[in-house]
Design an enzyme around this catalytic site. Structure first.
Site, PDB file in Angstrom:
ATOM      1  N   THR A  62       2.403  -6.715  12.363  1.00  0.00           N
ATOM      2  CA  THR A  62       3.178  -6.920  11.149  1.00  0.00           C
ATOM      3  C   THR A  62       2.520  -6.389   9.911  1.00  0.00           C
ATOM      4  O   THR A  62       3.132  -6.438   8.878  1.00  0.00           O
ATOM      5  CB  THR A  62       3.377  -8.397  10.873  1.00  0.00           C
ATOM      6  OG1 THR A  62       2.105  -8.995  10.800  1.00  0.00           O
ATOM      7  CG2 THR A  62       4.184  -9.055  11.897  1.00  0.00           C
ATOM      8  N   THR A 113       0.871  -1.185   0.000  1.00  0.00           N
ATOM      9  CA  THR A 113       0.000   0.000   0.000  1.00  0.00           C
ATOM     10  C   THR A 113       0.907   1.234   0.000  1.00  0.00           C
ATOM     11  O   THR A 113       1.365   1.658  -1.043  1.00  0.00           O
ATOM     12  CB  THR A 113      -0.981   0.002   1.182  1.00  0.00           C
ATOM     13  OG1 THR A 113      -0.263  -0.205   2.404  1.00  0.00           O
ATOM     14  CG2 THR A 113      -2.011  -1.098   1.031  1.00  0.00           C
TER      15      THR A 113
END
Length: 408
Positions: A199, A162
């Protein structure tokens, strides 16, 4: 790279050469979930007999995908498995529509790949609160199943990004009973990074054979020493997922094997460090090493208080050796501390000891050290044998720039 964001100055020189993991294949495609003109969905297919283990966010607002994976991960099965991931939309806080999207994707993947829907694991990452256009994903399944390649893991790493500025991968190969066993993993993560489990998204594949209880125990133990000790901004994602797939194709069982366990730890730590090195706007990588605490739990509390402090992170960004902020963070953490026993180091430089600045310390030495790209803050509490290490990055104007218009 996401949008026009430059590659992190802390990025590795290149993406590693990941080996083929027998029993696992990969494909990626551009579905247009949010991003145009870039891959944003990946599908991994795993051979029958694959063992799955997973660790997930404990956010109270976790996504429909996470809830579905949690419900499935504990089951044993001799069937194959699939992992499908999209970027651009997290499918979080989308009510019943989110559950419907997960069901639709799992059903479609199961049909396309000839698997039980209970062996399809999904993840979504990106904007929260917008309905997932899952039809764009399912429309790509014919392409994704036909395009499976044993060496497609780098493409998968790119598809799950992203705001990441570089794809993240790590690998290890070890000899066990004279036979090679391979581990390869990918990760995404740049912001909204903090423990529980911390994570973002991580997928690790090995050709080892393992029982599910042993694999799950190993994964959980290593998560606590790696991904649960990193932070970029102290914000825990709704979508954090770590899946470990052991295909068994090597024929080597690794239950209780220390060599494999160490290799898995090393891969996980490598990926965790890469997530921090890609922290949004990061220019410095900071290790916080705490010793002498009353317990390991106290040491971790202190380490995370230091690593999450905006005052420390901005001082690091400005290359200011403001050790008083470390004193502040230790004092506020809530774990046991004694002012007069505290020792603080910047790298090998003793900055403070015995409740005050060290007689040997000079501001010039501290300022020179802070110009380095990789930094270590060491704290000894003088109370016991507890230790912990956390990893973080600095906090710069870049973080604000990236997040001020994340949805646009």
């Amino acid at each position: 790279m996401a949008g026009n964001i430059p590659v992190s100055p802390l990025a590795p020189a290149s993406f590693p050469q990941l080996p083929v993991v027998q029993g696992a294949t990969f494909a990626s495609a551009a579905a247009g979930v949010k991003y145009q003109g870039r891959t944003d969905v990946m599908l991994a297919l795993l051979k029958p007999g694959t063992t799955m283990a997973g660790v997930f966010t404990r956010s109270a607002t976790r996504s429909a995908n996470v809830l579905d994976c949690q419900a499935k991960i504990g089951a044993d099965s001799d069937a194959g498995a699939a992992i499908i991931v999209n970027s651009g939309n997290s499918n979080a806080f989308t009510g019943k529509a989110g559950e419907g999207s997960v069901d639709a994707i799992c059903t479609a993947v199961a049909e396309a790949a000839g698997l039980p829907a209970a062996r399809v694991f999904t993840s979504s990452t990106g904007v929260i609160g917008e309905r997932l256009p899952h039809d764009r994903i399912t429309a790509k399944l014919a392409e994704l199943t036909a395009g499976q390649q044993a060496d497609g893991l780098e493409g998968a790493a790119q598809a799950i990004m992203t705001t990441d500025t570089f794809a993240k991968g790590a690998t290890a190969t070890v000899q066990i009973d004279g036979a090679p066993v391979t581990i390869a993993g990918i990760a995404k993560g740049s912001g909204m990074v903090a423990p529980d489990m911390a994570t973002m998204l991580v997928y690790i594949f090995t050709d080892a054979a393992a029982s599910r209880p042993a694999l799950q125990a190993m994964l959980g133990a290593h998560t606590d020493k790696t991904f649960n000790n990193i932070t970029v901004d102290s914000d825990t994602s709704t979508s954090d997922t770590l899946l470990l797939a052991a295909t068994g194709a090597s024929g080597v069982n690794v239950d209780g094997n220390d060599t494999f366990a160490q290799a898995l730890h090393d891969v996980m730590l490598d990926l965790a460090h890469q997530v921090v090195r890609d922290g949004e706007g990061a220019t410095k990588f900071l290790e916080v090493h705490v010793t002498g605490a009353a317990s390991d739990a106290d040491a971790r509390t202190h380490a995370m208080a230091i690593a999450n402090s905006p005052l420390i992170k901005t001082a690091v960004a400005g290359e200011d050796p403001n050790w008083g902020r470390v004193v502040m963070a230790v004092g506020k953490s809530g774990a046991a501390a004694d002012r007069d026993l505290l020792t603080i180091r910047f790298g090998d430089i003793v900055v403070a000891e015995n409740g005050w600045v060290s007689e040997s310390y000079t501001e010039d030495a501290g300022a020179a050290y802070m110009k380095a790209q990789d930094l270590v803050i060491g704290v000894d509490l003088g109370l016991g044998s507890g230790t912990s290490t956390a990893w973080t990055c600095d906090l710069t104007h870049g973080y604000i720039t990236i997040n001020a218009d994340y949805r646009s």
